[in-house]
Design a protein around this motif. Structure first.
Motif, PDB file in Angstrom:
ATOM      1  N   ARG A 105       0.835  -1.206   0.000  1.00 37.16           N
ATOM      2  CA  ARG A 105       0.000   0.000   0.000  1.00 37.16           C
ATOM      3  C   ARG A 105       0.865   1.251   0.000  1.00 37.16           C
ATOM      4  NH1 ARG A 105      -3.485  -3.098   3.440  1.00 37.16           N
ATOM      5  NH2 ARG A 105      -2.332  -2.376   5.241  1.00 37.16           N
ATOM      6  N   TRP A 106       1.962   1.217   0.759  1.00 37.90           N
ATOM      7  CA  TRP A 106       2.869   2.344   0.798  1.00 37.90           C
ATOM      8  C   TRP A 106       3.479   2.588  -0.581  1.00 37.90           C
ATOM      9  CZ3 TRP A 106       8.088   2.565  -0.286  1.00 37.90           C
ATOM     10  CH2 TRP A 106       8.719   3.777   0.024  1.00 37.90           C
ATOM     11  N   LEU A 107       3.904   1.503  -1.233  1.00 37.25           N
ATOM     12  CA  LEU A 107       4.516   1.627  -2.556  1.00 37.25           C
ATOM     13  C   LEU A 107       3.533   2.226  -3.562  1.00 37.25           C
ATOM     14  CD1 LEU A 107       6.926   1.111  -4.387  1.00 37.25           C
ATOM     15  CD2 LEU A 107       6.063  -1.201  -4.745  1.00 37.25           C
ATOM     16  N   VAL A 108       2.293   1.757  -3.546  1.00 37.31           N
ATOM     17  CA  VAL A 108       1.279   2.286  -4.456  1.00 37.31           C
ATOM     18  C   VAL A 108       1.035   3.767  -4.156  1.00 37.31           C
ATOM     19  CG1 VAL A 108      -1.170   2.165  -5.076  1.00 37.31           C
ATOM     20  CG2 VAL A 108       0.176   0.081  -4.913  1.00 37.31           C
ATOM     21  N   ALA A 109       1.024   4.133  -2.869  1.00 36.22           N
ATOM     22  CA  ALA A 109       0.809   5.533  -2.500  1.00 36.22           C
ATOM     23  C   ALA A 109       1.944   6.410  -3.026  1.00 36.22           C
ATOM     24  CB  ALA A 109       0.687   5.662  -0.982  1.00 36.22           C
ATOM     25  N   GLN A 110       3.186   5.900  -2.989  1.00 37.84           N
ATOM     26  CA  GLN A 110       4.319   6.673  -3.508  1.00 37.84           C
ATOM     27  C   GLN A 110       4.191   6.863  -5.017  1.00 37.84           C
ATOM     28  OE1 GLN A 110       6.167   7.960  -0.980  1.00 37.84           O
ATOM     29  NE2 GLN A 110       4.712   6.690   0.122  1.00 37.84           N
ATOM     30  N   GLN A 111       3.790   5.786  -5.706  1.00 38.04           N
ATOM     31  CA  GLN A 111       3.659   5.867  -7.157  1.00 38.04           C
ATOM     32  C   GLN A 111       2.511   6.773  -7.573  1.00 38.04           C
ATOM     33  OE1 GLN A 111       3.432   1.618  -7.804  1.00 38.04           O
ATOM     34  NE2 GLN A 111       5.509   1.579  -8.655  1.00 38.04           N
ATOM     35  N   GLU A 112       1.409   6.716  -6.858  1.00 40.25           N
ATOM     36  CA  GLU A 112       0.259   7.558  -7.197  1.00 40.25           C
ATOM     37  C   GLU A 112       0.524   9.028  -6.894  1.00 40.25           C
ATOM     38  OE1 GLU A 112      -3.018   6.013  -4.966  1.00 40.25           O
ATOM     39  OE2 GLU A 112      -3.620   4.672  -6.576  1.00 40.25           O
ATOM     40  N   GLY A 113       1.243   9.290  -5.817  1.00 43.40           N
ATOM     41  CA  GLY A 113       1.493  10.666  -5.414  1.00 43.40           C
ATOM     42  C   GLY A 113       2.864  11.166  -5.830  1.00 43.40           C
ATOM     43  N   TRP A 114       3.375  10.650  -6.922  1.00 43.81           N
ATOM     44  CA  TRP A 114       4.731  10.966  -7.387  1.00 43.81           C
ATOM     45  C   TRP A 114       4.950  12.471  -7.502  1.00 43.81           C
ATOM     46  CZ3 TRP A 114       8.681   7.633  -7.755  1.00 43.81           C
ATOM     47  CH2 TRP A 114       9.836   8.050  -8.403  1.00 43.81           C
ATOM     48  N   GLU A 115       3.964  13.175  -8.012  1.00 48.15           N
ATOM     49  CA  GLU A 115       4.109  14.620  -8.231  1.00 48.15           C
ATOM     50  C   GLU A 115       4.215  15.391  -6.918  1.00 48.15           C
ATOM     51  OE1 GLU A 115       4.720  15.868 -11.206  1.00 48.15           O
ATOM     52  OE2 GLU A 115       4.568  13.807 -11.938  1.00 48.15           O
ATOM     53  N   GLN A 116       3.666  14.869  -5.847  1.00 43.55           N
ATOM     54  CA  GLN A 116       3.709  15.562  -4.565  1.00 43.55           C
ATOM     55  C   GLN A 116       5.014  15.310  -3.810  1.00 43.55           C
ATOM     56  OE1 GLN A 116       0.869  13.690  -5.376  1.00 43.55           O
ATOM     57  NE2 GLN A 116      -0.226  15.518  -6.050  1.00 43.55           N
ATOM     58  N   LEU A 117       5.809  14.352  -4.256  1.00 42.93           N
ATOM     59  CA  LEU A 117       7.067  14.037  -3.577  1.00 42.93           C
ATOM     60  C   LEU A 117       8.118  15.085  -3.908  1.00 42.93           C
ATOM     61  CD1 LEU A 117       7.260  10.193  -4.269  1.00 42.93           C
ATOM     62  CD2 LEU A 117       6.565  11.306  -2.160  1.00 42.93           C
ATOM     63  N   SER A 118       9.040  15.291  -2.975  1.00 43.08           N
ATOM     64  CA  SER A 118      10.146  16.215  -3.242  1.00 43.08           C
ATOM     65  C   SER A 118      11.121  15.551  -4.206  1.00 43.08           C
ATOM     66  CB  SER A 118      10.857  16.581  -1.936  1.00 43.08           C
ATOM     67  OG  SER A 118      11.573  15.467  -1.449  1.00 43.08           O
ATOM     68  N   GLN A 119      12.016  16.348  -4.785  1.00 40.06           N
ATOM     69  CA  GLN A 119      12.983  15.814  -5.746  1.00 40.06           C
ATOM     70  C   GLN A 119      13.872  14.762  -5.085  1.00 40.06           C
ATOM     71  OE1 GLN A 119      12.950  16.284  -8.968  1.00 40.06           O
ATOM     72  NE2 GLN A 119      14.720  14.943  -9.251  1.00 40.06           N
TER      73      GLN A 119
ATOM     74  N   VAL B  86      11.918   2.160  -7.993  1.00 42.94           N
ATOM     75  CA  VAL B  86      10.502   2.529  -8.004  1.00 42.94           C
ATOM     76  C   VAL B  86      10.307   3.640  -9.019  1.00 42.94           C
ATOM     77  CG1 VAL B  86       8.593   3.438  -6.629  1.00 42.94           C
ATOM     78  CG2 VAL B  86      10.258   1.894  -5.590  1.00 42.94           C
ATOM     79  N   ARG B  87       9.330   3.482  -9.864  1.00 43.95           N
ATOM     80  CA  ARG B  87       9.011   4.478 -10.885  1.00 43.95           C
ATOM     81  C   ARG B  87       7.581   4.961 -10.675  1.00 43.95           C
ATOM     82  NH1 ARG B  87      13.779   4.160 -11.579  1.00 43.95           N
ATOM     83  NH2 ARG B  87      14.895   3.245 -13.291  1.00 43.95           N
ATOM     84  N   PRO B  88       7.247   6.140 -11.227  1.00 40.37           N
ATOM     85  CA  PRO B  88       5.865   6.604 -11.092  1.00 40.37           C
ATOM     86  C   PRO B  88       4.909   5.686 -11.832  1.00 40.37           C
ATOM     87  CG  PRO B  88       7.087   8.039 -12.565  1.00 40.37           C
ATOM     88  CD  PRO B  88       8.068   7.078 -11.973  1.00 40.37           C
ATOM     89  N   SER B  89       3.686   5.669 -11.352  1.00 40.33           N
ATOM     90  CA  SER B  89       2.657   4.836 -11.966  1.00 40.33           C
ATOM     91  C   SER B  89       2.391   5.316 -13.382  1.00 40.33           C
ATOM     92  CB  SER B  89       1.376   4.906 -11.135  1.00 40.33           C
ATOM     93  OG  SER B  89       0.388   4.112 -11.708  1.00 40.33           O
ATOM     94  N   GLU B  90       2.342   4.369 -14.332  1.00 43.91           N
ATOM     95  CA  GLU B  90       2.109   4.726 -15.728  1.00 43.91           C
ATOM     96  C   GLU B  90       0.648   5.001 -16.010  1.00 43.91           C
ATOM     97  OE1 GLU B  90       3.881   1.759 -18.163  1.00 43.91           O
ATOM     98  OE2 GLU B  90       5.870   2.110 -17.350  1.00 43.91           O
ATOM     99  N   LYS B  91      -0.230   4.280 -15.354  1.00 45.88           N
ATOM    100  CA  LYS B  91      -1.646   4.548 -15.511  1.00 45.88           C
ATOM    101  C   LYS B  91      -2.277   4.591 -14.134  1.00 45.88           C
ATOM    102  CE  LYS B  91      -2.376  -0.242 -16.862  1.00 45.88           C
ATOM    103  NZ  LYS B  91      -3.056  -1.118 -17.775  1.00 45.88           N
ATOM    104  N   PRO B  92      -3.366   5.299 -14.006  1.00 42.07           N
ATOM    105  CA  PRO B  92      -4.001   5.401 -12.691  1.00 42.07           C
ATOM    106  C   PRO B  92      -4.308   4.019 -12.109  1.00 42.07           C
ATOM    107  CG  PRO B  92      -5.047   6.881 -14.252  1.00 42.07           C
ATOM    108  CD  PRO B  92      -4.068   6.042 -15.016  1.00 42.07           C
TER     109      PRO B  92
END
Length: 164
Positions: free
Chosen positions: A43-57, A68-74
């Protein structure tokens, strides 16, 4: 390569109890056990991928280093489950409903109530055994899928949850 050192320390019990001469268990030093379950980590991993834009650099860079890469599709589209098409009226379900209704009518006539224990089985005149308690419980759970006619027939027998 990781190296594991062990050491023996007295346990809390042996320190607190002066009469205890047991040595403490061997402890692994420098290794920490994960404190989350696999489901929690997922669940944590999915949350990181879904909220990629909100993460700091810096957070994104550390996640990329871990692979870990950003989620490609919702995620909603990725895990969407197709709803099962409703079965047409009739068939095996209709037969089971009829048998359950006959068993409930027979039980109600004899006992004077529609309250049935979950483990109760009713023997029909033709020798068929109906697990009436289970049938009634399942029918109540699935009442959203019942037709108006079926609900009316249950209500006519006195089933409260089937009444409008």
């Amino acid at each position: 390569m990781l190296s594991f050192r062990t050491r023996t320390e007295p346990t809390a019990r042996s320190r607190d109890c002066p009469n205890s001469s047991r040595p403490g268990p061997a402890l692994l030093v420098g290794i920490s056990r994960p404190r989350t379950s696999r489901a929690g980590a997922g669940r944590w991993l999915v949350a990181q991928q879904e909220g990629w834009e909100q993460l700091s650099q810096g957070q994104r860079e550390r996640l990329v280093q871990l692979g870990v890469r950003p989620s490609e599709k919702p995620v909603a589209e990725a895990v969407a489950v197709k709803a099962r098409p409703r079965r047409a009226a009739g068939g095996a379900r209709a037969g089971a409903f009829e048998r359950g209704l006959v068993a409930l009518a027979q039980y109600t006539e004899r006992e004077g109530t529609v309250v049935v224990g979950r483990s109760w089985s009713e023997e029909l005149p033709d020798g068929t055994s109906v697990r009436l308690g289970v049938w009634l419980s399942n029918t109540r759970t699935r009442r959203a899928g019942l037709s108006e006619e079926q609900l009316e027939r249950l209500a006519a027998l006195g089933v409260e949850w089937a009444q409008a």
